[in-house]
Design a protein around this motif. Structure first.
Motif, mmCIF file in Angstrom:
data_model
loop_
_atom_site.group_PDB
_atom_site.id
_atom_site.type_symbol
_atom_site.label_atom_id
_atom_site.label_comp_id
_atom_site.label_asym_id
_atom_site.label_seq_id
_atom_site.Cartn_x
_atom_site.Cartn_y
_atom_site.Cartn_z
ATOM 1 N N TYR A 185 -1.078 -6.936 12.732
ATOM 2 C CA TYR A 185 0.190 -6.035 13.116
ATOM 3 C C TYR A 185 0.909 -7.094 14.326
ATOM 4 O O TYR A 185 1.867 -6.738 14.598
ATOM 5 N N HIS A 204 0.990 -1.198 0.140
ATOM 6 C CA HIS A 204 0.032 -0.099 0.057
ATOM 7 C C HIS A 204 0.842 1.156 -0.065
ATOM 8 O O HIS A 204 2.220 1.128 -0.011
ATOM 9 N N HIS A 250 -7.409 -2.483 5.740
ATOM 10 C CA HIS A 250 -6.389 -1.183 6.422
ATOM 11 C C HIS A 250 -6.351 -0.091 5.419
ATOM 12 O O HIS A 250 -6.611 1.194 6.108
ATOM 13 N N ASP A 294 4.666 5.270 5.609
ATOM 14 C CA ASP A 294 5.792 4.367 6.149
ATOM 15 C C ASP A 294 5.779 3.142 5.069
ATOM 16 O O ASP A 294 6.703 2.320 5.704
ATOM 17 N N HIS A 295 5.202 3.085 3.925
ATOM 18 C CA HIS A 295 5.652 1.816 3.138
ATOM 19 C C HIS A 295 5.988 2.338 1.822
ATOM 20 O O HIS A 295 6.310 1.575 1.004
ATOM 21 N N ASP A 338 0.283 -4.281 6.235
ATOM 22 C CA ASP A 338 -0.640 -4.131 7.416
ATOM 23 C C ASP A 338 -1.708 -4.778 7.574
ATOM 24 O O ASP A 338 -2.751 -4.365 8.336
ATOM 25 N N ASP A 366 0.732 3.648 2.308
ATOM 26 C CA ASP A 366 1.177 4.607 3.472
ATOM 27 C C ASP A 366 2.553 5.290 3.528
ATOM 28 O O ASP A 366 3.383 4.665 2.915
HETATM 29 ZN ZN LIG Z 1 -0.159 1.318 6.633
#
Ligand SMILES: [Zn+2]
Length: 210
Positions: free
Chosen positions: A138, A33, A114, A37-38, A135, A35
């Motif tokens: 978790y 995805h 998510h 942090d990805h 994600d 996001d």
């Molecule tokens: Zn995420």
């Protein structure tokens, strides 16, 4: 939020260099995805094809800038390759999509809940599959029969979900996958330090013991 150690040596581009490759050798990137942090390493590989579900890219482009999505990560205009969730082919109770230009040993496996277009990535190695669940869950114990959550990690996943029903439904199917096919498919997720420790040389978790 998680106060990560911002160590340049941990970036994908530095790790790939240590494996003896140049950034231009990276021709395909498959993302679970988009996001923040990805997707932060994308600008380091401007020539790579970036494979992602179409619904995820639509959500990111329409919602950015936001806490979740940062336009700086795709300001270089990546060579997006997008996919609809259907039609795919059955894969251990899920649907698997074939990324264009990549071998059959690599699949996109949509795992909803998510983000709008969240997906797992399956890679076949020898006689088993590795499934990177991103994600979708978790904490490894969530996939056990007791469905144990981790207090901090559960706070993060519930506050960042787009659909609670879809997320819990995905986890239920992953639990079944582990129960029924745990010897054929090895699952791991993005934020569980105990799972991460399984794949590092020292095997030492970066969080408290589970
Ligand atoms: Zn995420």
């Amino acid at each position: 939020m998680a106060q990560p150690a911002l160590d340049e040596e941990e970036t994908a581009i530095r790790q790939i260099a240590r494996l003896g490759f140049a950034p231009s050798d990276v021709r395909h990137i498959i993302l679970t995805h988009l996001d923040v942090d990805h997707s932060g390493g994308l600008p380091d590989f401007p020539d790579a094809h970036v494979h992602v579900l179409a619904s995820e890219l639509d959500a990111a482009l329409s919602q950015a800038p936001s806490f979740r999505y940062r336009p700086a990560h795709w300001a270089h205009e990546p060579r997006w390759v997008t996919y609809d969730s259907d039609p795919g082919e059955p894969w251990y109770g899920f649907t698997a999509l074939q990324p264009k230009g990549l071998p059959q040993e690599i699949r996109l496996v949509p795992l909803g809940g998510h983000t709008t277009g969240h997906s797992g990535i399956a890679v076949q190695r020898g006689d088993r599959w590795l499934l990177h669940c991103g994600d979708a869950y978790y904490y490894h114990r969530e996939l056990g029969e007791l469905k144990e959550t981790h207090p901090l990690l559960d706070m993060v996943q519930t506050s960042s979900q787009v659909s609670r029903d879809l997320r819990l439904g995905t986890q239920a199917r992953l639990r079944e996958l582990v129960r029924e096919h745990g010897d054929e498919v090895e699952v791991f997720s993005a934020h569980d330090p105990w799972e991460f420790a399984r794949y590092t040389d020292d095997g030492i978790p970066t969080g408290r013991e589970a």
